[in-house]
Design an enzyme around this catalytic site. Structure first.
Site, PDB file in Angstrom:
ATOM      1  N   ASP A 152      33.989  40.567  43.581  1.00  0.00           N
ATOM      2  CA  ASP A 152      33.339  41.878  43.501  1.00  0.00           C
ATOM      3  C   ASP A 152      32.544  42.116  44.781  1.00  0.00           C
ATOM      4  OD1 ASP A 152      31.673  39.706  42.707  1.00  0.00           O
ATOM      5  OD2 ASP A 152      30.160  41.119  42.010  1.00  0.00           O
ATOM      6  N   GLU A 153      32.203  43.374  44.997  1.00  0.00           N
ATOM      7  CA  GLU A 153      31.279  43.760  46.065  1.00  0.00           C
ATOM      8  C   GLU A 153      31.527  43.017  47.381  1.00  0.00           C
ATOM      9  OE1 GLU A 153      27.567  43.144  43.932  1.00  0.00           O
ATOM     10  OE2 GLU A 153      27.617  45.188  43.154  1.00  0.00           O
TER      11      GLU A 153
END
Ligand code: ZN
Length: 503
Positions: A152-153
């Site tokens: 993620d991210e």
């Protein structure tokens, strides 16, 4: 009246150890409570708390868990009926690795230690070694049905010269990296299913989506996360995932989503997050399909920090009510709740379906009321309530001091430069600063003593210092200025110029 229920085979609680290792015996003491409330899996985000070995030793914090401790913990958890799912970040959020001089050269952007460059052979050697150590450790203790590889991210992707030279789109680069990591996992443990967070795939348009080669991602399962009180889940994204991935999980948050400096979760917002998720997935049907879609599971995330480099957010012990409310809610929905649209709102569900169980589970003298802003737990006796009450006390003391400093002391430093302060206020102000300082010390000592039940010394020192550092420093500085004023003095003729240029 309808009976609404949901088939959600996996109810997983996320334990985030980053930089704040909870005592494992405390976590084990929560097993019966979690089990009786329907939990059947634990997502363990070790981060720097996993005891890496060999050339990876420096990734582990010096206060990381010992192998024998983790072994005992996961054995007991597994015997309790919990699926053990380790989480290793393999793309973004690698600050705990890439911050080190040893691995600095693998950053995508040298300034930011969070994302790894996916086009350096050494990046894969590093990730392969990390995955190997975690998988070998786990499979030597319990079966490993799932592993979560994060992803993620990824804030820095397709930025370095080496990546740009490949002329790949960011999404192709991302998918290629995920495939490679997934292959690494299968090379060590064929039976293990890989989970990833979904957010890097959200922005892709439907048109682009169908051109992506997801062939070898078929075995990966995707976790759609949304921690907002009103989830903003895109049906188009769900459809995209449905077409390419064999299973979709959802992820909510019971703590760690109410601001990076939150002390206690906002239980109403956390409940609203779950309530909103279940409104969305109840009887979910994809367009053109007649069957209700069954999501594979829910991960109730409980973030300890927004990132490795952020301060600690809500601790687990005072967040137990938030966890329990939402587990009770999920269990009720799994069993089937009868409702109609007229009474189908959060307050009514809490009052009619949850409050009695909550009172019983958290050992409360009375039903905790669903207040305007939050829920009050001080009449309950769950393990963590003392810390909850002490932190509430800290919030009230620090807010009062902070407000007073902002409202009535903000000018003191400036006017001390002009040498003009009302002498009749100096002594009272010194007394107030001194009292406030000791109030903070008192609450700091109380919190520190209670924390010993849950954490080791290193984290306790960080946490209580973090809570009081800024205010104590301000008060201390004010006392120096004010004490200096107690002496008899003479003043100059005005006006006295002291402007911002002198700062
Ligand atoms: Zn690169």
């Amino acid at each position: 009246m309808d009976i609404s229920s949901v088939t959600l085979p996996n109810v997983v609680v996320h334990l985030d150890f980053k930089g704040s290792p909870l005592k494992l015996e405390y976590l084990e003491s929560l097993f019966p409570l979690m089990k009786s409330h329907g939990v059947n899996g634990l997502l363990l985000e070790y981060e720097d708390m996993f005891p890496y070995e060999g050339n990876l030793t420096n990734i582990s914090a010096k206060n990381c868990y010992k192998k024998h401790e983790v072994k005992k913990f996961i054995t007991n958890a597994y015997n309790f009926g919990f699926e053990i799912i380790p989480l290793i970040q393999t793309f973004g959020h690698l600050e705990y690795v890439l911050k080190l001089a040893q691995f600095k050269h693998l950053r995508e952007d040298q300034t930011y230690p969070d994302s790894i460059c996916p086009n350096k052979a050494e990046s894969f050697t590093l990730i392969e070694h990390m995955i190997r150590q975690v998988i070998e450790f786990h499979t030597s203790v319990v079966p490993l049905k799932y592993i979560h590889i994060g992803c993620d991210e990824v804030y820095h992707i397709n930025e370095c010269q080496q990546c740009l030279k490949r002329h790949l789109s960011t999404i192709d680069l991302f998918v290629h990296h995920v495939k490679t990591i997934s292959n690494i996992v299968s090379s060590f443990s064929k039976e293990t299913t890989v989970l990833i967070w979904d957010d890097m795939l959200r922005q892709i348009t439907l048109k682009e989506w169908y051109n992506i080669d997801f062939q070898s991602l078929n075995d990966i399962e995707i976790v759609y996360w949304d921690y907002e009180p009103q989830v903003k889940v895109s049906h188009i994204n769900l459809m995209k995932y449905h077409k390419k991935f064999s299973n979709i999980w959802i992820a909510s948050a019971f703590k760690g989503a109410d601001g990076r400096t939150a002390i206690i979760p906002n239980e109403k917002k956390r409940f609203s997050n779950h309530f909103s998720w279940f409104n969305l997935i109840l009887d979910y049907k994809f367009g053109g399909e007649s069957n209700v879609y069954n999501f594979k599971g829910i991960i109730l995330t409980g973030w300890s920090r927004y990132s490795h480099m952020d301060p600690p957010c809500e601790l687990l012990p005072p967040s137990i009510p938030s966890l329990i409310i939402n587990l009770i809610f999920i269990k009720k929905i799994q069993e089937g709740i009868s409702y109609d649209s007229a009474n189908h709102n959060m307050d009514v569900i809490y009052k009619n379906y949850l409050s009695t169980d909550i009172k019983q589970s958290l050992l409360c003298n009375r039903v905790p009321l669903f207040g305007q802003n939050n829920i009050e737990w001080s009449s309950c006796l769950f393990n963590g309530v003392e810390l909850y009450s002490s932190l509430k006390k800290y919030i009230s003391v620090s807010t009062a001091i902070s407000n007073e400093l902002n409202n009535n002391f903000f000018f003191i430093e400036y006017y001390s430069k002009l040498k003009t302060i009302n002498m009749n206020t100096v002594s009272d102000n010194i007394v107030w600063c001194n009292d406030s300082f000791y109030q903070l010390l008192d609450v700091e000592n109380k919190v520190s003593n209670i924390l010993e039940e849950y954490y080791k010394k290193e984290f306790i020192v960080e946490y209580v210092t973090y809570l009081t550092f800024d205010l104590k420093k301000k008060l201390h500085y004010l006392m120096i200025i004010l004490n200096d004023y107690k002496k008899p003095r003479i003043w100059e003729r005005g006006p006295i110029a002291y402007n911002n240029n002198n700062i």
